[in-house]
Design a protein around this motif. Structure first.
Motif, PDB file in Angstrom:
ATOM      1  N   ASN A  76     -19.685  10.303 116.009  1.00 49.82           N
ATOM      2  CA  ASN A  76     -19.225   9.567 116.228  1.00 49.82           C
ATOM      3  C   ASN A  76     -19.029   8.242 116.642  1.00 49.82           C
ATOM      4  N   GLN A  88     -21.556   7.420 113.012  1.00 46.98           N
ATOM      5  CA  GLN A  88     -20.655   8.042 111.612  1.00 46.98           C
ATOM      6  C   GLN A  88     -20.832   9.024 110.948  1.00 46.98           C
ATOM      7  N   TYR A 122     -20.386  10.530 107.723  1.00 45.85           N
ATOM      8  CA  TYR A 122     -18.780  10.749 107.831  1.00 45.85           C
ATOM      9  C   TYR A 122     -17.946  10.583 107.045  1.00 45.85           C
TER      10      TYR A 122
END
Length: 476
Positions: free
Chosen positions: A405, A408, A440
């Motif tokens: 995260n 990404q 992402y």
């Protein structure tokens, strides 16, 4: 009134369907004042790696016929919120209203009028639940895994959680002398589950090599039983070798890997024809996933079922898992092309397609204009992974998808713990199809903590409504 006739408990759960909410926290006086206040105060419930909820227990006066329930608030974007009432006789929640938020600033209301007979000992229990399915707890923080299992492992500090993928394990389960390649995959995943923060495992078919040979199923069954016993969420489907290829008879597959084996799992969403197709609902790292599986030989009914499931969960990141989809050149055969045109292209939540069957590895990208404005706004990443014609049926190679995260990105890696290497270059020009990164942004992934905000919006206060953000009222 809140605090007198209505008690409030907040918390988070891994299993959205769980009826036991004893781990929640009863609202204190400050929280109750915030919920009841005619100002901008709100109460936020968060689940870092779980699904938040607000539990409402309302006293129902004797002789009441109905109870009106109202909740107003907000959540993170694309959150499915459900108002449910506890049916103690059935030990289940009965959904009475649901809504999906459009954005984090979207104020929504859940409300329903329910039969007062659902109250037990004068108390009606209801819940506002964020999400659906299963949100497994983080098994390790990314900063705290000091020693790597293998020198070439992606450092644990560089990702939040892992999804794993195996395919075409048929030769392992067909031949006793190479069965240890199959067990090595599952032994590795179970032993390293915590350090990988492994949240889910996909199998894209051909568990066995010949569906009519009982000894192959007997060999395969216990190693998947190890996953079952450990409570590791996984899903699998039938490849062409798992069925009678002349008649498409699923009898043997259903006997060993039918719905009965999986339907009590909290991540199980539902199935088609005794696990000829099924779907799982899993959340991890602030991402809500939908894993849709369809076995060999899909026809009209199977395509319609896949479309129905995908349409029911538009807010989730969908993986479509098939046995046959992509050729080793990146092209598609007739049935895969139909699935591409009628399923992948028509459902905006489909972001990934995983497949095996053909002996190689390949990755392909397809872009779609979902809103018809002439500009592509979705890219689907399709991945083929089947190393079964390496020596010894594939040497225990599997795929690891590390989700980060912070950067990404998803790091895709191919690893064999049996050989202890990441070097499965297999009839490809270079390594781009066995080790690569998926942004992402390209995959349409937005990771954010699950958040549930209970509030009384200004627009209701201005209109002088009597009910508050969290309210239950009896009707005679």
């Amino acid at each position: 009134m809140l605090g007198e006739d209505v008690a409030v408990t907040t918390g988070s759960v891994a299993d959205a369907a769980a009826t036991d909410r004893s781990g929640g926290t009863a609202a204190d006086a400050t929280t109750l004042r915030a919920l009841a206040a005619s100002d901008d105060a709100a109460v936020t419930t968060e689940g870092a790696d779980a699904l938040p909820y607000v539990l409402l227990e309302a006293d129902v006066p004797e002789g009441s016929a109905q109870v009106r329930l109202v909740w107003t608030g907000s959540a993170d974007a694309d959150a499915r919120l459900t108002l449910s009432v506890l049916d103690e006789d059935a030990e289940t929640w009965t959904a009475v209203d649901t809504v999906t938020t459009a954005s984090a600033d979207d104020t929504v209301t859940l409300e329903a009028v329910v039969d007062a007979s659902l109250a037990r000992d004068g108390t009606l229990t209801a819940v506002v639940q964020h999400g659906i399915g299963w949100a497994g707890p983080d098994l390790s923080p990314r900063e705290d895994v000091a020693e790597q299992h293998h020198a070439d492992d992606t450092p644990r500090s560089e990702y939040d959680f892992t999804l794993a993928w195996e395919s075409d394990t048929q030769y392992y389960n067909a031949q006793a002398d190479i069965y240890d390649r199959q067990t090595s995959i599952h032994d590795y995943l179970l032993a390293q589950r915590d350090d990988l923060n492994l949240q889910y495992l996909v199998h894209t078919g051909d568990v066995v090599d010949w569906s009519g040979q009982q000894e192959q199923w007997l060999r395969a069954d216990p190693t998947y039983g190890d996953l079952d016993d450990a409570g590791l969420p996984y899903g699998l489907l039938a490849g062409n070798h798992d069925v009678n290829q002349t008649t498409n008879d699923y009898t043997q597959f259903s006997q060993w890997f039918g719905a009965e084996r999986y339907e009590d799992n909290p991540w199980w969403g539902g199935d088609h024809l005794d696990n000829r197709g099924h779907y799982d609902l899993v959340s991890a790292g602030g991402i809500d996933f939908l894993f849709v599986y369809m076995g060999w030989g899909a026809g009209d009914d199977q395509i319609a079922w896949m479309n129905d499931v995908l349409a029911a969960y538009p807010e989730r990141i969908a993986f479509v898992n098939l046995h046959e989809y992509m050729l080793t050149t990146g092209g598609l055969g007739p049935l895969p092309q139909r699935i591409h045109d009628e399923v992948v292209a028509t459902n905006p939540n489909v972001k990934f397609v995983l497949s095996g069957h053909y002996h190689d590895a390949y990755t392909r990208l397809d872009s779609f204009d979902d809103d018809g404005d002439g500009v592509d706004d979705r890219t689907v990443t399709s991945m083929l992974f089947d190393y079964q014609d390496l020596p010894n049926g594939g040497e225990g190679y599997l795929r690891l998808l590390h989700f980060d995260n912070d950067s990404q990105t998803i790091q895709v890696r191919t690893y064999s713990d049996y050989l202890g290497d990441y070097d499965a270059v297999h009839r490809v020009l270079d390594d781009e199809h066995q080790e690569f990164t998926i942004p992402y942004a390209r995959a349409g992934i937005r990771a954010e903590p699950h958040r549930l905000v209970s509030d009384e919006p200004a627009r209701r206060r201005a209109r002088g409504r009597e009910h508050r953000g969290l309210f239950a009222g009896a009707r005679g």
